[in-house]
Design a protein around this motif. Structure first.
Motif, PDB file in Angstrom:
ATOM      1  N   GLY A   1      22.498  31.171  17.747  1.00 26.43           N
ATOM      2  CA  GLY A   1      21.850  31.250  19.053  1.00 26.43           C
ATOM      3  C   GLY A   1      20.327  31.249  18.910  1.00 26.43           C
ATOM      4  O   GLY A   1      19.599  31.104  19.898  1.00 26.43           O
ATOM      5  N   CYS A   2      19.857  31.379  17.660  1.00 19.39           N
ATOM      6  CA  CYS A   2      18.417  31.348  17.366  1.00 19.39           C
ATOM      7  C   CYS A   2      17.853  29.932  17.434  1.00 19.39           C
ATOM      8  O   CYS A   2      16.662  29.732  17.608  1.00 19.39           O
ATOM      9  CB  CYS A   2      18.166  31.921  15.973  1.00 19.39           C
ATOM     10  SG  CYS A   2      19.210  31.160  14.709  1.00 19.39           S
ATOM     11  N   CYS A   3      18.733  28.939  17.252  1.00 18.76           N
ATOM     12  CA  CYS A   3      18.287  27.533  17.224  1.00 18.76           C
ATOM     13  C   CYS A   3      18.252  26.985  18.643  1.00 18.76           C
ATOM     14  O   CYS A   3      19.157  26.252  19.067  1.00 18.76           O
ATOM     15  CB  CYS A   3      19.221  26.690  16.365  1.00 18.76           C
ATOM     16  SG  CYS A   3      19.207  27.128  14.627  1.00 18.76           S
ATOM     17  N   ILE A   4      17.237  27.366  19.382  1.00 23.40           N
ATOM     18  CA  ILE A   4      17.098  26.951  20.772  1.00 23.40           C
ATOM     19  C   ILE A   4      15.748  26.282  20.914  1.00 23.40           C
ATOM     20  O   ILE A   4      14.733  26.873  20.577  1.00 23.40           O
ATOM     21  CB  ILE A   4      17.124  28.191  21.711  1.00 23.40           C
ATOM     22  CG1 ILE A   4      18.497  28.819  21.718  1.00 23.40           C
ATOM     23  CG2 ILE A   4      16.696  27.829  23.125  1.00 23.40           C
ATOM     24  CD1 ILE A   4      19.558  27.977  22.363  1.00 23.40           C
ATOM     25  N   SER A   5      15.747  25.037  21.383  1.00 24.24           N
ATOM     26  CA  SER A   5      14.472  24.347  21.512  1.00 24.24           C
ATOM     27  C   SER A   5      14.282  23.788  22.915  1.00 24.24           C
ATOM     28  O   SER A   5      14.717  22.682  23.217  1.00 24.24           O
ATOM     29  CB  SER A   5      14.363  23.223  20.485  1.00 24.24           C
ATOM     30  OG  SER A   5      13.225  22.442  20.778  1.00 24.24           O
ATOM     31  N   PRO A   6      13.599  24.547  23.785  1.00 28.46           N
ATOM     32  CA  PRO A   6      13.297  24.010  25.114  1.00 28.46           C
ATOM     33  C   PRO A   6      12.426  22.751  25.003  1.00 28.46           C
ATOM     34  O   PRO A   6      12.528  21.850  25.829  1.00 28.46           O
ATOM     35  CB  PRO A   6      12.532  25.149  25.783  1.00 28.46           C
ATOM     36  CG  PRO A   6      12.076  26.044  24.684  1.00 28.46           C
ATOM     37  CD  PRO A   6      13.058  25.889  23.585  1.00 28.46           C
ATOM     38  N   GLN A   7      11.597  22.693  23.939  1.00 28.83           N
ATOM     39  CA  GLN A   7      10.730  21.528  23.767  1.00 28.83           C
ATOM     40  C   GLN A   7      11.562  20.256  23.579  1.00 28.83           C
ATOM     41  O   GLN A   7      11.262  19.212  24.136  1.00 28.83           O
ATOM     42  CB  GLN A   7       9.811  21.755  22.557  1.00 28.83           C
ATOM     43  CG  GLN A   7       8.647  20.786  22.492  1.00 28.83           C
ATOM     44  CD  GLN A   7       7.819  20.801  23.769  1.00 28.83           C
ATOM     45  OE1 GLN A   7       7.371  21.842  24.213  1.00 28.83           O
ATOM     46  NE2 GLN A   7       7.629  19.638  24.401  1.00 28.83           N
ATOM     47  N   GLU A   8      12.615  20.365  22.782  1.00 26.55           N
ATOM     48  CA  GLU A   8      13.501  19.215  22.551  1.00 26.55           C
ATOM     49  C   GLU A   8      14.116  18.775  23.887  1.00 26.55           C
ATOM     50  O   GLU A   8      14.193  17.578  24.180  1.00 26.55           O
ATOM     51  CB  GLU A   8      14.599  19.626  21.562  1.00 26.55           C
ATOM     52  CG  GLU A   8      15.331  18.461  20.944  1.00 26.55           C
ATOM     53  CD  GLU A   8      16.410  18.898  19.953  1.00 26.55           C
ATOM     54  OE1 GLU A   8      16.776  20.096  19.934  1.00 26.55           O
ATOM     55  OE2 GLU A   8      16.896  18.036  19.208  1.00 26.55           O
ATOM     56  N   ALA A   9      14.539  19.751  24.694  1.00 32.17           N
ATOM     57  CA  ALA A   9      15.114  19.431  26.005  1.00 32.17           C
ATOM     58  C   ALA A   9      14.072  18.741  26.890  1.00 32.17           C
ATOM     59  O   ALA A   9      14.356  17.716  27.516  1.00 32.17           O
ATOM     60  CB  ALA A   9      15.629  20.712  26.671  1.00 32.17           C
ATOM     61  N   LYS A  10      12.853  19.293  26.904  1.00 37.31           N
ATOM     62  CA  LYS A  10      11.792  18.691  27.720  1.00 37.31           C
ATOM     63  C   LYS A  10      11.483  17.272  27.254  1.00 37.31           C
ATOM     64  O   LYS A  10      11.276  16.368  28.054  1.00 37.31           O
ATOM     65  CB  LYS A  10      10.524  19.553  27.672  1.00 37.31           C
ATOM     66  CG  LYS A  10      10.638  20.848  28.472  1.00 37.31           C
ATOM     67  CD  LYS A  10       9.412  21.753  28.266  1.00 37.31           C
ATOM     68  CE  LYS A  10       9.709  23.166  28.754  1.00 37.31           C
ATOM     69  NZ  LYS A  10       8.715  24.142  28.258  1.00 37.31           N
ATOM     70  N   ASN A  11      11.467  17.073  25.943  1.00 37.22           N
ATOM     71  CA  ASN A  11      11.153  15.734  25.401  1.00 37.22           C
ATOM     72  C   ASN A  11      12.113  14.660  25.893  1.00 37.22           C
ATOM     73  O   ASN A  11      11.730  13.510  26.048  1.00 37.22           O
ATOM     74  CB  ASN A  11      11.178  15.748  23.863  1.00 37.22           C
ATOM     75  CG  ASN A  11       9.989  16.475  23.276  1.00 37.22           C
ATOM     76  OD1 ASN A  11       9.012  16.761  23.965  1.00 37.22           O
ATOM     77  ND2 ASN A  11      10.064  16.800  21.998  1.00 37.22           N
ATOM     78  N   VAL A  12      13.368  15.023  26.085  1.00 38.15           N
ATOM     79  CA  VAL A  12      14.339  14.015  26.546  1.00 38.15           C
ATOM     80  C   VAL A  12      14.524  14.077  28.065  1.00 38.15           C
ATOM     81  O   VAL A  12      15.373  13.377  28.616  1.00 38.15           O
ATOM     82  CB  VAL A  12      15.712  14.152  25.847  1.00 38.15           C
ATOM     83  CG1 VAL A  12      15.558  13.979  24.341  1.00 38.15           C
ATOM     84  CG2 VAL A  12      16.392  15.483  26.169  1.00 38.15           C
ATOM     85  N   GLY A  13      13.751  14.925  28.722  1.00 41.14           N
ATOM     86  CA  GLY A  13      13.816  14.995  30.192  1.00 41.14           C
ATOM     87  C   GLY A  13      15.023  15.759  30.718  1.00 41.14           C
ATOM     88  O   GLY A  13      15.432  15.561  31.858  1.00 41.14           O
TER      89      GLY A  13
END
Lengths: 328, 328
Positions: free
Chosen positions: A58-70
């Protein structure tokens, strides 16, 4: 393992949350299920992109990755919520519907000398915990669940970087039983002094974790000594929001006081390949997941220590103090 | 290699740019120089963090990584500027001051049948290009530099994903001479039909790239056929701003028309480890660096094709058209 992705729950939640596009994170072991999960989500007219990065916890969470793909929602499978972040996440914890009864029965002979047992389970077995408790109580054991401490989400729940829930009940139990995998039982074995028995769901066997603690603590002592002797030190920080353990400022001054050269390194994810070319560094301090230096001792050419271990090497904490609070 | 990091230039530029904190990117081969570079920058009272991620080319630029560590400048060593991005970057191209004369002399017997030679150099040899031209002219060769096309920064400059500068002069030359490494000469060998001779600075030898084109084109044909036969297809996009080749929309519809299941995957960097667990995918289309499917043919368990190759598999372009514009 007999995994249940709870597809109906997924559909219900997505209908409620109404995302336009989701980023799906799957743990390594269930990435092969991406196509069937894509189908369910696309049938709701929601766009879906899978994260190809690792999702160890659950530590591997990347909002940036989500934002990058919209994407406007992350759907994270296989782990419980771990930290608060400022991005919507739907956690799908995944149930393992394997009948645990035969394995629990096998565990009894390993527990014959113990009356009071402390239990921890990995998240896939949460739905079975009442059955598990009843089973051991019928075998005349006194059962205590590990405490809900720090970043663990439920009483009895175990995660790889937080064993204070086990330490909290250690004085009240004769041994620990871990329902899950070697990773969690190894973490338990080096964190507590009472015996640890693994109900190994992945390999369908029971394992006594005897000797693991001694072996690993010896490796840790070697690594700490390597940091003491090092001339060039690298401090590694990961970008992963859930893998921030300790701060560098504190260490840099102390290392420089001791005439060591220090460089700071940032990474998305630490791997042996990426570290290999920093030839001139004698020892690395890892401020990311503390399990990397410990579990991957043999995978890396150079010695690595955790934040807590660095404090020991620099004389700011004693090894006994660390053992008392737990080395992870 | 006799690398010159141009430390004085670094100091001059940093004094001009006055950053508070920099993120330094070093190609894999010079990551061992991080400590000496840190010292220079810290002596100017500028904070420094090194990127531990790979930096294969000028394409590996991550303003996000810089922002995450609070840097206001990226210092990127070893490559020329490749794309425009909205973040300040200081490119330190790094000079290789090796005396090329012995190697150039060794190359003459490989060039005995060629009168007109097309030359490309990797960025570390830019400062030597006049000397290189004079050398071959003294040997009575006619020298033409490859064109400045697309993302290459200088006339004669070579990068791994852009060979149209060589194709632009192909009709005017008898062969190509690449001053640099196998990676660039292999790219050249599969992009042009005239012979390619590598002046291999890393291995101190001359290499005729004969046969490479045929071998690799055969592998490409196999991979394209695998995509045609595939039932489950994964399309991989990398987050790296310089590694965006093709768009998925275009392909997804065509793949679905042909009754294939498709999933989209996003990654920071593609590696065999990360792809391994997508067991059920029969073939991957890589919209990141086109050299990954080509050069790493043997490293990945599953077949992979580039964007251009996917167009061939889907019947939207002919293989001959692709060869004409260059397969990379």
């Amino acid at each position: 393992m007999v995994l249940n992705f709870e597809k109906e729950k997924l559909v219900t939640e997505l209908k409620k949350l109404k995302p336009k596009k989701v980023l799906v994170q799957l743990p390594e072991g269930i990435k092969q299920n991406a196509s069937e999960i894509a189908e369910i989500i696309e049938n709701l007219n929601i766009e879906v992109v899978f994260s190809g990065e690792t999702a160890w916890g659950g530590c591997c969470i990347s909002p940036q990755e989500a934002k990058n793909v919209g994407a406007d929602l992350i759907v994270h499978f296989g782990h419980a919520k771990f930290i608060d972040i400022d991005f919507p996440i739907l956690y799908m914890e995944v149930k393992d519907e394997l009948n645990l009864h035969p394995l629990l029965q096998k565990s009894i002979k390993h527990l014959k000398n113990f009356k009071k047992i402390g239990i921890s389970y990995s998240i896939q077995h949460k739905h079975d915990i009442d059955k598990i408790i009843r089973f051991y109580e019928n075998e005349e054991k006194k059962v205590i669940l590990s405490g809900k401490k720090g970043r663990v989400k439920y009483e009895g729940h175990i995660v790889g970087c937080q064993y204070s829930g086990l330490k909290a009940i250690e004085k009240d139990v004769d041994c620990f039983v871990i329902i899950g995998n070697q990773f969690h039982s190894m973490g338990a074995a080096i964190s507590v002094e009472k015996p640890v028995v693994l109900v190994d769901v992945y390999n369908d066997k029971i394992r006594d974790m005897d000797g693991v603690r001694e072996k690993i603590l010896k490796q840790r002592a070697i690594s700490i000594q390597k940091l003491k002797d090092a001339r060039n030190v690298g401090i590694i920080q990961e970008e992963k929001l859930g893998q921030q353990f300790g701060t560098s400022e504190y260490l840099v001054d102390k290392l420089k006081e001791q005439d060591k050269n220090v460089i700071l390194i940032t990474m998305n994810e630490l791997t042996p390949d990426k570290l290999m070319n920093f030839y001139n560094i004698d020892c690395f301090i890892v401020l990311a997941c503390p399990r990397i230096p410990i579990d991957d001792f043999a995978k890396y050419e150079k010695p690595m220590v955790t934040f807590k271990e660095a404090l020991v090497a620099l004389g700011m904490k004693s090894w006994d103090e660390i053992l008392k609070i737990g080395i992870i």
